[in-house]
Motif scaffolding. Structure first.
Motif: not given
Length: 138
Positions: A111-132
């Protein structure tokens, strides 16, 4: 006395219903990666980890499309169905890596696509926000 007997008779029904509801909360994709008994044990002992993995499956990454990616020297990953894949399973099979403070990029083969991981630090912040959750919640 009658009330006690009714409660004793109904308790197994409620317990079974609650047990069934707990199992339904485990994302089916996790059973493709982990043993079912292990997941059910986690459901009781560490439900946060199950929540984290379930969220991770859909929110640890994003897909970008760019023809310039084909010229970049990114490592590649094979994903057969971009609309339905199990990130944890792909990580195990293909040895993908992610980092705490920076994104990881993988060119998706064919494909002409890429899988890009969020930095783990950002992922953890988003998870915490999602879970309040806050940093003090554990």
């Amino acid at each position: 006395m009658k009330y006690s007997i009714v409660l004793l008779l109904l308790f197994p029904v409620f317990a079974l219903a609650q047990s069934k509801a707990s199992k339904d909360k485990i994302d089916s994709r996790l059973y493709e990666v982990f043993d079912g008994e292990y997941l059910e044990q986690l459901q009781k002992q560490n439900p946060f980890l199950l929540q984290r993995w379930s969220y991770y499956l859909d929110h640890a990454y994003y897909i970008v499309e760019d023809t310039k990616l084909l010229m970049q020297d990114y490592p590649s990953v094979k994903i057969e169905d971009l609309s339905n894949f199990n990130l944890l399973q792909i990580e195990r099979r293909q040895g993908l890596k992610r980092f705490f403070d920076q994104s990881s990029t993988y060119r998706i083969e064919g494909t002409n696509k890429a899988l890009v991981y969020y930095p783990a630090k950002i992922f953890n912040q988003r998870l915490n926000k999602y879970l309040n959750r806050t940093a003090n919640d554990g």
